[in-house]
Write an enzyme that holds these catalytic residues in place. Structure first.
Site, PDB file in Angstrom:
ATOM      1  N   TYR A  11       4.742  10.105  15.188  1.00 49.28           N
ATOM      2  CA  TYR A  11       5.205  11.322  14.491  1.00 49.28           C
ATOM      3  C   TYR A  11       4.260  12.516  14.707  1.00 49.28           C
ATOM      4  O   TYR A  11       4.653  13.536  15.296  1.00 49.28           O
ATOM      5  CB  TYR A  11       5.351  10.966  13.006  1.00 49.28           C
ATOM      6  N   PHE A  73      -4.501   9.552  17.923  1.00 51.52           N
ATOM      7  CA  PHE A  73      -3.568   9.411  16.799  1.00 51.52           C
ATOM      8  C   PHE A  73      -3.182   7.949  16.551  1.00 51.52           C
ATOM      9  O   PHE A  73      -2.769   7.600  15.452  1.00 51.52           O
ATOM     10  CB  PHE A  73      -2.262  10.178  17.082  1.00 51.52           C
ATOM     11  N   ALA A  75      -2.745   4.556  15.411  1.00 49.06           N
ATOM     12  CA  ALA A  75      -3.363   3.760  14.348  1.00 49.06           C
ATOM     13  C   ALA A  75      -2.281   3.288  13.379  1.00 49.06           C
ATOM     14  O   ALA A  75      -1.189   3.855  13.346  1.00 49.06           O
ATOM     15  CB  ALA A  75      -4.388   4.587  13.574  1.00 49.06           C
ATOM     16  N   SER A  77      -1.177   3.386   9.611  1.00 53.20           N
ATOM     17  CA  SER A  77      -1.478   4.524   8.732  1.00 53.20           C
ATOM     18  C   SER A  77      -0.882   4.429   7.341  1.00 53.20           C
ATOM     19  O   SER A  77      -0.806   5.442   6.644  1.00 53.20           O
ATOM     20  CB  SER A  77      -1.006   5.817   9.402  1.00 53.20           C
ATOM     21  N   TYR A 141      -7.076   1.104   4.595  1.00 58.51           N
ATOM     22  CA  TYR A 141      -6.704   2.131   5.572  1.00 58.51           C
ATOM     23  C   TYR A 141      -7.737   3.268   5.581  1.00 58.51           C
ATOM     24  O   TYR A 141      -8.273   3.643   6.625  1.00 58.51           O
ATOM     25  CB  TYR A 141      -5.300   2.677   5.250  1.00 58.51           C
ATOM     26  N   ARG A 219       0.664  15.066  -4.297  1.00 57.90           N
ATOM     27  CA  ARG A 219       0.175  15.083  -2.920  1.00 57.90           C
ATOM     28  C   ARG A 219       0.281  16.497  -2.367  1.00 57.90           C
ATOM     29  O   ARG A 219       1.078  17.307  -2.830  1.00 57.90           O
ATOM     30  CB  ARG A 219       1.013  14.142  -2.026  1.00 57.90           C
ATOM     31  N   GLY A 280      -3.047   1.041  -4.457  1.00 57.52           N
ATOM     32  CA  GLY A 280      -3.774   1.879  -3.502  1.00 57.52           C
ATOM     33  C   GLY A 280      -3.466   3.361  -3.644  1.00 57.52           C
ATOM     34  O   GLY A 280      -4.148   4.186  -3.046  1.00 57.52           O
ATOM     35  N   ASP A 281      -2.428   3.724  -4.407  1.00 59.10           N
ATOM     36  CA  ASP A 281      -2.059   5.142  -4.533  1.00 59.10           C
ATOM     37  C   ASP A 281      -2.970   5.867  -5.521  1.00 59.10           C
ATOM     38  O   ASP A 281      -2.954   5.560  -6.710  1.00 59.10           O
ATOM     39  CB  ASP A 281      -0.616   5.272  -5.054  1.00 59.10           C
TER      40      ASP A 281
HETATM   41  N1  UFG Z   1       6.445   7.429  -3.164  1.00 60.99           N
HETATM   42  C1  UFG Z   1       7.393   7.058  -4.078  1.00 60.99           C
HETATM   43  N2  UFG Z   1       8.476   6.345  -3.648  1.00 60.99           N
HETATM   44  C2  UFG Z   1       8.653   5.969  -2.354  1.00 60.99           C
HETATM   45  C3  UFG Z   1       7.663   6.363  -1.408  1.00 60.99           C
HETATM   46  C4  UFG Z   1       6.573   7.097  -1.851  1.00 60.99           C
HETATM   47  O1  UFG Z   1       7.272   7.358  -5.265  1.00 60.99           O
HETATM   48  O2  UFG Z   1       9.644   5.306  -2.040  1.00 60.99           O
HETATM   49  C5  UFG Z   1       5.286   8.201  -3.611  1.00 60.99           C
HETATM   50  C6  UFG Z   1       3.968   7.499  -3.342  1.00 60.99           C
HETATM   51  O3  UFG Z   1       3.634   6.647  -4.399  1.00 60.99           O
HETATM   52  C7  UFG Z   1       3.016   8.687  -3.203  1.00 60.99           C
HETATM   53  C8  UFG Z   1       3.895   9.802  -2.627  1.00 60.99           C
HETATM   54  O4  UFG Z   1       5.239   9.388  -2.871  1.00 60.99           O
HETATM   55  O5  UFG Z   1       2.548   9.084  -4.448  1.00 60.99           O
HETATM   56  C9  UFG Z   1       3.720   9.993  -1.147  1.00 60.99           C
HETATM   57  O6  UFG Z   1       3.823   8.722  -0.519  1.00 60.99           O
HETATM   58  P1  UFG Z   1       3.911   8.541   1.057  1.00 60.99           P
HETATM   59  O7  UFG Z   1       4.107   7.091   1.315  1.00 60.99           O
HETATM   60  O8  UFG Z   1       4.896   9.492   1.619  1.00 60.99           O
HETATM   61  O9  UFG Z   1       2.476   9.021   1.565  1.00 60.99           O
HETATM   62  P2  UFG Z   1       1.023   8.566   1.089  1.00 60.99           P
HETATM   63  O10 UFG Z   1       0.491   9.628   0.167  1.00 60.99           O
HETATM   64  O11 UFG Z   1       0.993   7.170   0.587  1.00 60.99           O
HETATM   65  O12 UFG Z   1       0.223   8.519   2.455  1.00 60.99           O
HETATM   66  C10 UFG Z   1       0.269   9.562   3.409  1.00 60.99           C
HETATM   67  C11 UFG Z   1       0.022   8.938   4.776  1.00 60.99           C
HETATM   68  C12 UFG Z   1      -1.357   8.357   4.832  1.00 60.99           C
HETATM   69  C13 UFG Z   1      -2.375   9.387   4.409  1.00 60.99           C
HETATM   70  C14 UFG Z   1      -2.045   9.973   3.083  1.00 60.99           C
HETATM   71  C15 UFG Z   1      -3.007  11.068   2.748  1.00 60.99           C
HETATM   72  O13 UFG Z   1       0.989   7.911   5.020  1.00 60.99           O
HETATM   73  O14 UFG Z   1      -1.610   7.934   6.155  1.00 60.99           O
HETATM   74  O15 UFG Z   1      -0.724  10.504   3.108  1.00 60.99           O
HETATM   75  O16 UFG Z   1      -2.708  11.688   1.523  1.00 60.99           O
HETATM   76  F1  UFG Z   1      -3.590   8.810   4.336  1.00 60.99           F
END
Ligand code: UFG
Length: 325
Positions: A11, A73, A75, A77, A141, A219, A280-281
């Protein structure tokens, strides 16, 4: 300039390749296509299909193509997946990165741009997060990317490698031709848009008891084109010294606010249900990107959440099956 882009079929990598090609760079993509898509690779870039775990394959590509710089890039993730498969994350990400870095040293390639991450900051002491924040990764990660930053720092001391570590917050949105397609998809914005496309019934919100304004995680969503542009600026500045930047819009949005933005953009009601927290969130991750703004003159062209979601929506409508045939 010739740039080797690992993960250039993924991506963020594929959109960065698109911008590199537009600036006139010669691009070689190294990707094993395990997570990336052949169709995402810009037609002007050469695609070398190979695995970074295979040191001989990495040596062959570097010896043959002799790039001036590498953007790394490729990895794993996903924060959530890394909490279930920690060894795979720390193992693959670190071993593969190390193979690449060692091979670069042997082939005299000394410019490196690392895809690092906001996941370095598990539960930050303050928001927004600047580069002084203490690094305490919240997941394997994040730990794997921290290790790569440290390996690069020592590679500079010992071998004179110049590097830029770009700590991305949440990459989102699409260019006209390239967007986000993971299989399975786990990211919030594409999942929400799948509901709007009728491919999924509802989105599950992972927890609403976080210490945030509406209880859902916050975020910092940054447009993929702005993210890609930062790589080009970082590369241009590399000869003046190695550098590390936190890279985001500087504004945080909660999961519910993203769903609301998608409702406004798509006109679809987008049903949601409440689910458990995802291990992990962290509660909130928002970047202080003043350093890259001041030093490189970077500033986001698409800072609005609506325009980010809108670009993703346009891409997903045009490619309802992503890159699938
Ligand atoms: N979320 C939901 N429901 C879902 C999917 C996600 O509520 O079905 C929430 C997650 O809990 C999180 C937010 O939406 O709070 C964003 O989640 P994402 O999975 O879209 O992204 P992440 O924040 O987990 O992670 C992304 C990248 C990582 C990076 C990170 C940095 O995938 O590689 O951002 O902030 F490290």
């Amino acid at each position: 300039m010739k740039i080797l882009v690992t993960g250039g079929a993924g991506y963020i990598g594929s959109v960065t390749v698109e911008l590199l090609v537009e600036t006139g760079a010669q691009v070689v993509v190294l990707d094993d296509l395990s997570l990336g898509h052949r169709a995402a690779v810009h037609p002007s870039a050469e695609l070398a299909v190979g695995d970074l775990a295979d040191r001989a394959a990495v040596d062959e590509v570097l010896a043959r193509t002799r790039p001036d710089a590498v953007m790394h890039f490729a990895a794993r993730s996903q924060v959530g997946e890394s909490m279930r498969e920690p060894f795979r994350y720390v193992g693959d990400n670190v071993r593969n990165g190390l193979n690449l870095i060692e091979s670069m040293v042997e082939h005299g390639v000394r410019r490196f741009i690392l895809s690092s991450t906001a996941a370095l900051f598990g539960e930050p002491s303050k928001i927004p997060i600047d580069e002084q924040e203490r690094i305490v990764p919240g997941s394997p990660y994040g730990e794997s990317k921290h290790m790569l930053e440290r390996i690069l720092a020592w590679t500079e001391v010992v071998h004179g490698m110049r590097f830029a570590a770009l700590r991305y917050f949440n990459a989102a949105g699409a260019s006209e031709a390239r967007g986000e397609h993971h299989d399975p998809e786990t990211h919030l914005i594409p999942l929400v848009l799948q509901v709007a496309l009728g491919q999924r019934e509802r989105i599950t919100v992972f927890g609403d008891d976080y210490p945030t304004r509406d209880g859902t995680c916050i975020r910092d969503y940054i447009h993929i084109i702005d993210l890609a542009q930062a790589h080009i600026l970082a590369l241009q500045a590399l000869d003046q010294g190695s550098r590390t930047y936190n890279l985001g819009n500087g504004q945080g949005f909660s999961v519910m606010e993203v769903i609301e933005a998608a409702r406004a953009v798509t006109g679809h009601p987008i049903a949601h249900v409440l689910g458990e927290r995802r291990p992990g969130d962290p509660a909130a991750l928002v970047a202080d990107s003043s350093k890259i703004r001041a030093e490189l003159g970077w500033s986001p062209r698409f800072p609005e959440l609506r325009s980010i979601v809108d670009s993703a929506w346009r891409w997903h409508r045009a490619h309802p099956q992503g890159y699938a045939e």
